[in-house]
Write a protein that holds these residues in place. Sequence first.
Motif, PDB file in Angstrom:
ATOM      1  N   MET A 196       0.843  -1.204   0.000  1.00  0.00           N
ATOM      2  CA  MET A 196       0.000   0.000   0.000  1.00  0.00           C
ATOM      3  C   MET A 196       0.871   1.245   0.000  1.00  0.00           C
ATOM      4  SD  MET A 196      -3.438  -0.065   2.176  1.00  0.00           S
ATOM      5  CE  MET A 196      -3.203  -1.233   3.489  1.00  0.00           C
ATOM      6  N   GLY A 197       1.925   1.214   0.824  1.00  0.00           N
ATOM      7  CA  GLY A 197       2.843   2.361   0.905  1.00  0.00           C
ATOM      8  C   GLY A 197       3.459   2.664  -0.447  1.00  0.00           C
ATOM      9  N   THR A 198       3.880   1.625  -1.161  1.00  0.00           N
ATOM     10  CA  THR A 198       4.497   1.836  -2.477  1.00  0.00           C
ATOM     11  C   THR A 198       3.493   2.461  -3.438  1.00  0.00           C
ATOM     12  OG1 THR A 198       5.805  -0.157  -2.058  1.00  0.00           O
ATOM     13  CG2 THR A 198       5.850   0.711  -4.289  1.00  0.00           C
ATOM     14  N   ALA A 199       2.264   1.942  -3.449  1.00  0.00           N
ATOM     15  CA  ALA A 199       1.241   2.481  -4.354  1.00  0.00           C
ATOM     16  C   ALA A 199       0.978   3.957  -4.055  1.00  0.00           C
ATOM     17  CB  ALA A 199      -0.044   1.671  -4.227  1.00  0.00           C
ATOM     18  N   VAL A 200       0.816   4.277  -2.773  1.00  0.00           N
ATOM     19  CA  VAL A 200       0.533   5.673  -2.385  1.00  0.00           C
ATOM     20  C   VAL A 200       1.729   6.568  -2.742  1.00  0.00           C
ATOM     21  CG1 VAL A 200       0.154   7.205  -0.413  1.00  0.00           C
ATOM     22  CG2 VAL A 200      -1.107   5.045  -0.589  1.00  0.00           C
ATOM     23  N   ALA A 201       2.947   6.085  -2.447  1.00  0.00           N
ATOM     24  CA  ALA A 201       4.143   6.893  -2.724  1.00  0.00           C
ATOM     25  C   ALA A 201       4.278   7.185  -4.219  1.00  0.00           C
ATOM     26  CB  ALA A 201       5.395   6.188  -2.196  1.00  0.00           C
ATOM     27  N   ILE A 202       3.945   6.213  -5.071  1.00  0.00           N
ATOM     28  CA  ILE A 202       4.018   6.436  -6.519  1.00  0.00           C
ATOM     29  C   ILE A 202       3.064   7.561  -6.924  1.00  0.00           C
ATOM     30  CG2 ILE A 202       3.452   5.456  -8.782  1.00  0.00           C
ATOM     31  CD1 ILE A 202       4.436   2.744  -7.716  1.00  0.00           C
ATOM     32  N   LEU A 203       1.838   7.519  -6.383  1.00  0.00           N
ATOM     33  CA  LEU A 203       0.840   8.534  -6.752  1.00  0.00           C
ATOM     34  C   LEU A 203       1.241   9.918  -6.227  1.00  0.00           C
ATOM     35  CD1 LEU A 203      -2.398   6.404  -6.254  1.00  0.00           C
ATOM     36  CD2 LEU A 203      -1.232   6.981  -8.402  1.00  0.00           C
ATOM     37  N   VAL A 204       1.769   9.958  -4.985  1.00  0.00           N
ATOM     38  CA  VAL A 204       2.220  11.240  -4.418  1.00  0.00           C
ATOM     39  C   VAL A 204       3.380  11.807  -5.252  1.00  0.00           C
ATOM     40  CG1 VAL A 204       3.336  12.309  -2.407  1.00  0.00           C
ATOM     41  CG2 VAL A 204       1.440  10.708  -2.081  1.00  0.00           C
ATOM     42  N   PHE A 205       4.300  10.935  -5.624  1.00  0.00           N
ATOM     43  CA  PHE A 205       5.446  11.342  -6.444  1.00  0.00           C
ATOM     44  C   PHE A 205       4.966  11.971  -7.752  1.00  0.00           C
ATOM     45  CE2 PHE A 205       9.559   9.675  -8.645  1.00  0.00           C
ATOM     46  CZ  PHE A 205      10.161  10.914  -8.464  1.00  0.00           C
ATOM     47  N   SER A 206       4.031  11.302  -8.428  1.00  0.00           N
ATOM     48  CA  SER A 206       3.508  11.821  -9.697  1.00  0.00           C
ATOM     49  C   SER A 206       2.899  13.203  -9.481  1.00  0.00           C
ATOM     50  CB  SER A 206       2.447  10.887 -10.271  1.00  0.00           C
ATOM     51  OG  SER A 206       2.974   9.591 -10.412  1.00  0.00           O
ATOM     52  N   ALA A 207       2.151  13.367  -8.376  1.00  0.00           N
ATOM     53  CA  ALA A 207       1.516  14.660  -8.104  1.00  0.00           C
ATOM     54  C   ALA A 207       2.573  15.733  -7.833  1.00  0.00           C
ATOM     55  CB  ALA A 207       0.571  14.539  -6.914  1.00  0.00           C
ATOM     56  N   LEU A 208       3.617  15.374  -7.080  1.00  0.00           N
ATOM     57  CA  LEU A 208       4.636  16.363  -6.705  1.00  0.00           C
ATOM     58  C   LEU A 208       5.454  16.841  -7.893  1.00  0.00           C
ATOM     59  CD1 LEU A 208       6.006  14.999  -3.307  1.00  0.00           C
ATOM     60  CD2 LEU A 208       4.643  17.042  -3.687  1.00  0.00           C
ATOM     61  N   ILE A 209       5.803  15.937  -8.811  1.00  0.00           N
ATOM     62  CA  ILE A 209       6.610  16.390  -9.947  1.00  0.00           C
ATOM     63  C   ILE A 209       5.713  16.915 -11.067  1.00  0.00           C
ATOM     64  CG2 ILE A 209       8.581  14.902  -9.444  1.00  0.00           C
ATOM     65  CD1 ILE A 209       7.723  13.144 -11.792  1.00  0.00           C
ATOM     66  N   GLY A 210       4.396  16.790 -10.898  1.00  0.00           N
ATOM     67  CA  GLY A 210       3.469  17.360 -11.870  1.00  0.00           C
ATOM     68  C   GLY A 210       3.530  16.681 -13.220  1.00  0.00           C
ATOM     69  N   ALA A 211       3.864  15.405 -13.236  1.00  0.00           N
ATOM     70  CA  ALA A 211       3.903  14.688 -14.507  1.00  0.00           C
ATOM     71  C   ALA A 211       3.356  13.284 -14.272  1.00  0.00           C
ATOM     72  CB  ALA A 211       5.325  14.609 -15.028  1.00  0.00           C
ATOM     73  N   ILE A 212       2.463  12.860 -15.148  1.00  0.00           N
ATOM     74  CA  ILE A 212       1.940  11.500 -15.025  1.00  0.00           C
ATOM     75  C   ILE A 212       2.774  10.589 -15.903  1.00  0.00           C
ATOM     76  CG2 ILE A 212      -0.022  10.020 -15.564  1.00  0.00           C
ATOM     77  CD1 ILE A 212      -1.813  12.118 -14.444  1.00  0.00           C
ATOM     78  N   ILE A 213       3.464   9.658 -15.267  1.00  0.00           N
ATOM     79  CA  ILE A 213       4.295   8.721 -16.017  1.00  0.00           C
ATOM     80  C   ILE A 213       3.511   7.405 -16.059  1.00  0.00           C
ATOM     81  CG2 ILE A 213       6.554   7.592 -16.098  1.00  0.00           C
ATOM     82  CD1 ILE A 213       7.484  10.001 -14.241  1.00  0.00           C
ATOM     83  N   PRO A 214       2.923   7.074 -17.237  1.00  0.00           N
ATOM     84  CA  PRO A 214       1.984   5.942 -17.309  1.00  0.00           C
ATOM     85  C   PRO A 214       2.503   4.630 -16.710  1.00  0.00           C
ATOM     86  CG  PRO A 214       1.909   7.195 -19.338  1.00  0.00           C
ATOM     87  CD  PRO A 214       3.037   7.776 -18.531  1.00  0.00           C
TER      88      PRO A 214
END
Length: 249
Positions: A30-48
């Motif tokens: 769960m932590g990994t999934a959440v961290a991936i989504l937070v990371f995408s939001a923070l860098i402002g880029a969706i990496i498919p």
Amino acid sequence: MKTQESQRASGTAGPVTGIDWRFLTVWTGMGTAVAILVFSALIGAIIPPLVAFALLYGVAVWLTRRGGRSGTIMSAVLSFLFIGLNAPFIVPSLSVPASTVDFVMTGLLVVLALSNLVSAIAALRSSSTGVRAALMGRATVALLLLVAVIAVIGRVTYDSPPAQTGDVQLTAQDFEFSASTIESEGGEVSVFVDNKDSALHTFTVEELDVDLQVPGGSTARITFDAPAGSYEFICVPHESEMHGTLEVE
Ligand SMILES: [Cu+2]
């Protein structure tokens, strides 16, 4: 078989801590999934591919909670692939602690995915007691804290240099350089880069052995010798969007 597995799911908890390998697999997944989504939001880029991993981790967590082996097998495979496929990005990000977002998020993801891999494999073998799982849980938390401490030290010890007269100036914003061609006199060339993104960028001229790391939200400056000629400059992690030509007269 089914009963045995349900027993395994609930019956192997340590007597004191209540933590077992399956529990750790669920939480680190769960932590990994959440961290991936937070990371995408923070860098402002969706990496498919990253978002796909987050969704697959969600499925693995759900399956693991249901019991049976499919969830833990899926977790182990996912974490193995996640670390393997991201290895080229992990080392550069972890080498610049001053670039807070990249460093912290990469550090968290590596710790969580590794812990998930170990926990899932241990849950599949299911030979260990809850004591070892509890130790692994503590080690995971300690490593996460270590990432945070290194990031704080890296941030407060990094001084963004000001631009100096005669510098060739570049801005990196929204994963683009402000100019695709920059010019300079021959001999000593000084380049100043202002990184407005939260992601780490680099100013790299492979031909001249120039590799300037510009932490997110910071500036950096480099002086190097360049004979007259035309050189390609790139940002290593984002080469396809971020590149240009340095003309030295
Ligand atoms: Cu970049």
